[in-house]
Design an enzyme around this catalytic site. Structure first.
Site, mmCIF file in Angstrom:
data_model
loop_
_atom_site.group_PDB
_atom_site.id
_atom_site.type_symbol
_atom_site.label_atom_id
_atom_site.label_comp_id
_atom_site.label_asym_id
_atom_site.label_seq_id
_atom_site.Cartn_x
_atom_site.Cartn_y
_atom_site.Cartn_z
ATOM 1 N N ASP A 98 0.912 -1.227 -0.050
ATOM 2 C CA ASP A 98 -0.069 -0.098 -0.007
ATOM 3 C C ASP A 98 0.899 1.005 0.060
ATOM 4 O O ASP A 98 1.726 1.401 0.917
ATOM 5 C CB ASP A 98 -0.915 -0.187 1.149
ATOM 6 C CG ASP A 98 -2.244 0.350 1.004
ATOM 7 O OD1 ASP A 98 -2.405 1.460 0.398
ATOM 8 O OD2 ASP A 98 -3.465 -0.053 1.550
ATOM 9 N N ASP A 201 -2.900 4.868 -2.584
ATOM 10 C CA ASP A 201 -3.882 5.020 -1.804
ATOM 11 C C ASP A 201 -4.216 6.557 -2.217
ATOM 12 O O ASP A 201 -3.347 7.550 -2.526
ATOM 13 C CB ASP A 201 -3.435 5.260 -0.382
ATOM 14 C CG ASP A 201 -4.313 5.749 0.628
ATOM 15 O OD1 ASP A 201 -5.340 4.688 0.837
ATOM 16 O OD2 ASP A 201 -4.345 6.755 1.211
ATOM 17 N N GLU A 254 -6.297 4.093 -6.210
ATOM 18 C CA GLU A 254 -7.596 4.082 -5.330
ATOM 19 C C GLU A 254 -7.907 5.753 -5.921
ATOM 20 O O GLU A 254 -7.235 6.442 -5.679
ATOM 21 C CB GLU A 254 -7.354 4.119 -3.986
ATOM 22 C CG GLU A 254 -8.822 3.983 -3.472
ATOM 23 C CD GLU A 254 -8.852 4.642 -1.948
ATOM 24 O OE1 GLU A 254 -9.741 4.131 -1.222
ATOM 25 O OE2 GLU A 254 -7.989 5.402 -1.495
ATOM 26 N N HIS A 327 -11.036 -2.890 3.193
ATOM 27 C CA HIS A 327 -11.121 -2.372 4.531
ATOM 28 C C HIS A 327 -11.911 -1.208 4.684
ATOM 29 O O HIS A 327 -11.924 -0.774 6.015
ATOM 30 C CB HIS A 327 -9.587 -2.341 4.912
ATOM 31 C CG HIS A 327 -8.879 -1.186 4.188
ATOM 32 N ND1 HIS A 327 -8.791 -1.247 2.876
ATOM 33 C CD2 HIS A 327 -8.389 -0.137 4.577
ATOM 34 C CE1 HIS A 327 -8.175 0.088 2.494
ATOM 35 N NE2 HIS A 327 -8.069 0.562 3.612
ATOM 36 N N ASP A 328 -12.396 -0.535 3.854
ATOM 37 C CA ASP A 328 -13.252 0.629 4.170
ATOM 38 C C ASP A 328 -14.743 0.286 3.902
ATOM 39 O O ASP A 328 -15.467 1.369 3.789
ATOM 40 C CB ASP A 328 -12.937 1.609 3.011
ATOM 41 C CG ASP A 328 -11.344 2.086 3.230
ATOM 42 O OD1 ASP A 328 -10.971 1.880 4.165
ATOM 43 O OD2 ASP A 328 -10.897 2.757 2.053
HETATM 44 O O1 TEU Z 1 -9.517 5.617 1.574
HETATM 45 C C1 TEU Z 1 -9.882 6.815 1.023
HETATM 46 C C2 TEU Z 1 -11.291 6.988 0.926
HETATM 47 O O2 TEU Z 1 -11.533 7.585 0.046
HETATM 48 C C3 TEU Z 1 -11.904 6.451 2.232
HETATM 49 O O3 TEU Z 1 -11.452 7.458 3.316
HETATM 50 C C4 TEU Z 1 -13.131 6.647 1.536
HETATM 51 O O4 TEU Z 1 -13.510 8.205 1.881
HETATM 52 C C5 TEU Z 1 -13.958 6.138 3.073
HETATM 53 O O5 TEU Z 1 -13.259 4.858 3.797
HETATM 54 C C6 TEU Z 1 -15.264 5.636 2.508
HETATM 55 O O6 TEU Z 1 -15.714 5.213 3.846
HETATM 56 C C7 TEU Z 1 -8.133 5.484 1.562
HETATM 57 C C8 TEU Z 1 -7.957 4.311 2.643
HETATM 58 O O7 TEU Z 1 -8.321 3.012 1.928
HETATM 59 C C9 TEU Z 1 -8.403 4.433 3.845
HETATM 60 O O8 TEU Z 1 -8.270 3.284 4.708
HETATM 61 C C10 TEU Z 1 -7.583 5.645 4.479
HETATM 62 O O9 TEU Z 1 -8.461 6.038 5.617
HETATM 63 C C11 TEU Z 1 -7.758 6.676 3.697
HETATM 64 O O10 TEU Z 1 -7.357 6.444 2.186
HETATM 65 C C12 TEU Z 1 -6.750 7.788 4.082
HETATM 66 O O11 TEU Z 1 -5.483 7.354 3.657
#
Ligand code: TEU
Ligand code: CA
Length: 556
Positions: A98, A201, A254, A327-328
């Site tokens: 990542d 990310d 992403e 994971h989100d």
């Molecule tokens: O996620 C980016 C992102 O767009 C998310 O924060 C999204 O808005 C949210 O999770 C939706 O519910 C990435 C990573 O995948 C996330 O885990 C991190 O918190 C974020 O970036 C910051 O690095």
């Protein structure tokens, strides 16, 4: 279209903190992952994306990095990492890391130094004076992804700094060319170790509009027209590519709020700034505007419409990624199908779609045996900064009960509960009495061991699909044509290529639905390849599809 390893591969995402604990502290770690390599080999995956393993104070569990060249001691040592990489490669499993470079942790050396205005690091971040007579108002109206202003005032410096995520995650200033040089050096460090690429990310946030102007008023992500897909994206991605290209490294970016034209901007074959991107439409069929807190009933039509756009839009020009979970996201079982009644059939139906659309499938840990969300009803049980902050924000709009309901439905912690390995204490994740985040109590029924032993499990179905896909390129290369577009219950499509034809039909309803195959399909000699019921029709014919019935037919 070129044949490529990554098009034929199946990826698996590991969230290290929750995968497997080896030293009884209730936190997953690298030695734990090593102990489960056999499981991953048996599943049949080709590559792993590791959520951050780097040193981090865990304000956002690894997405706030304090040292890009160190392993988080909670997860092990660099030696452990090297060993794991070697073992995975020995098993023909590629590894992507990542890459979190839009921001660092506020504990990163660079940020600490940057708080001295005379330091060369000061300009590594966006430090600005405040607005208003006393400078007590933020420099602009941008809001954070985690709700509230994207600016934090620092008493010592007497200035504000930009953070598009948590206040402990200050944004790096890519107007300063030294920042990119540092990042290139970090890329080399990991690529020299032999990693195969990166999941990048929020990579499309790197370029901000010069001068950081106010955004048009908006209830969410205010200022996004100035920080998403900015004007210098090609320049910055090109600088990353200078290094990546040397190693032939794979990237998946992403990309928040991406659409087909923007994806082509970054990933058109022959002119790739990124190999592929993650688009979020596949996980937005149960919300409005891509904002997961704005929950709506699942709409198959919405899902099919957006997926069709991507399937057609990138075909022959670029390459899709496919995912239901990460994971989100809350677990997909419980969102797109029932978590209790016909859970196994529903999970298999979603597996069928994931493995038969055009694109590279990504499976998130636990998805392969139909894990469901936890539904915690006390905000104090949550660990995730996003859950806590959006809960507070939503309380003002929906009241405490409404805010809790939405948090329980869509919180990221739903995906982060410890992996359910077996039915022993704490799901076999750890010997410790407590875990960093609660274990889903349904681990007694839903766990990997049960799934391994049950021939009809979701896990064994995933394994079968992965094997089929590996041995049959018609799963990979092929056009996409869908039928019955207006049906709110049936998703039926044809994949066609020089390797043969696949016809896939899924009943997304949790009840019987009658189905008549399109004439052009019924007229050809399609035969059954696999299905989530053991007595599905052997050829496409008029029938009643049962709850979540999903069938793949093949024509040589
Ligand atoms: O996620 C980016 C992102 O767009 C998310 O924060 C999204 O808005 C949210 O999770 C939706 O519910 C990435 C990573 O995948 C996330 O885990 C991190 O918190 C974020 O970036 C910051 O690095
Ligand atoms: Ca541990």
């Amino acid at each position: 279209m070129k044949n490529q390893w990554y098009k034929e591969a199946v990826f698996y995402q590991i969230y290290p903190r929750s995968f497997k604990d080896s030293n009884s502290d209730g936190i997953g770690d690298i030695k734990g992952i090593i102990s489960k390599i056999d499981y991953l080999v048996d599943l049949g995956i080709d590559a792993i994306w590791f959520s951050p393993l780097y040193a981090s104070p865990n304000a956002d569990y690894g997405y706030d990095i304090s040292d890009y060249k160190a392993i988080n001691p909670e997860y092990g040592t660099m030696e452990d990492f090297d060993k794991m990489l070697k073992l995975l490669h020995k098993n023909n499993i590629k590894v992507i890391m990542d890459l979190v470079i839009n921001h660092t942790s506020d504990q990163h050396e660079w940020f600490q130094q940057s708080r001295d205005v005379n330091s060369k690091y000061h300009d590594y971040y966006y430090w600005r004076d405040g607005k208003g007579k006393w400078g007590k108002k933020p420099p602009n109206n941008w809001t954070s992804f985690f709700a509230g202003s994207a600016w934090q005032y620092d008493e010592k410096v007497g200035k504000w700094y930009l953070h598009l995520f948590d206040k402990n995650q200050p944004d790096l200033n890519y107007f300063n060319p030294n920042v990119m040089k540092e990042i290139q050096d970090i890329l080399r460090f990991w690529l020299d170790k032999g990693v195969d690429g990166f999941r990048c990310d929020v990579i499309t946030l790197l370029s901000k509009t010069f001068g950081l102007p106010n955004g048009a008023p908006s209830p969410a992500l205010c200022g996004r027209e100035h920080y998403i897909d900015g004007p210098r994206m090609e320049e910055l991605l090109g600088q990353l590519q200078e290094v990546l290209r040397e190693y032939d490294a794979f990237t998946v970016g992403e990309s928040v709020l991406i659409n087909v034209p923007k994806a082509l901007r970054y990933t058109t074959e022959g002119n790739e700034y990124l190999t592929t991107v993650f688009a979020f439409d596949s996980v937005n069929a149960d919300n409005y505007f891509g904002l997961k807190q704005l929950v709506r009933p699942f709409s198959l039509r919405k899902l099919k419409n957006s997926m069709r756009t991507w399937q057609h839009g990138l075909y022959g020009k670029s390459w899709n990624t496919l995912f239901w979970e990460n994971h989100d996201q809350a677990r997909i079982v419980g969102r797109y199908c029932d978590p209790v009644v016909n859970r196994v059939e529903g999970a298999k139906m979603l597996a069928t779609v994931l493995m038969t659309l055009s694109g590279t499938p990504f499976i998130y840990q636990g998805q392969e045996f139909g894990t469901t969300s936890i539904r915690m009803t006390d905000i104090n049980d949550y660990q995730d900064v996003e859950a806590k902050r959006t809960y507070e924000m939503m309380k003002g709009i929906f009241g405490a009960k409404g805010a809790m309901k939405r948090t329980a439905y869509c919180s990221r912690d739903n995906a982060r509960t410890p992996m359910q390995w077996d039915d022993s204490k704490n799901a076999g994740f750890t010997d410790a009495d407590t875990t960093w985040l609660k274990v889903n109590p349904n681990y007694v029924q839903i766990n990997a061991k049960q799934a391994q032993e049950d021939p009809n499990s979701v896990l064994n179905y995933y394994k079968k699909l992965i094997r089929l896909r590996k041995n049959d390129k018609s799963f990979v290369y092929g056009t996409y044509k869908d039928y019955y577009r207006n049906s709110a219950k049936i998703w039926a499509y044809l994949r066609e290529s020089e390797y043969g034809k696949l016809f896939v039909v899924c009943n997304f309803a949790n009840k019987d639905v009658s189905f008549t195959p399109p004439k052009e399909i019924a007229n050809q000699n399609f035969t059954l390849l696999t299905s989530n019921y053991d007595d599905s029709c052997q050829t496409p014919q008029k029938t009643k599809l049962r709850p979540y019935e999903a069938i793949i037919y093949k024509l040589q």
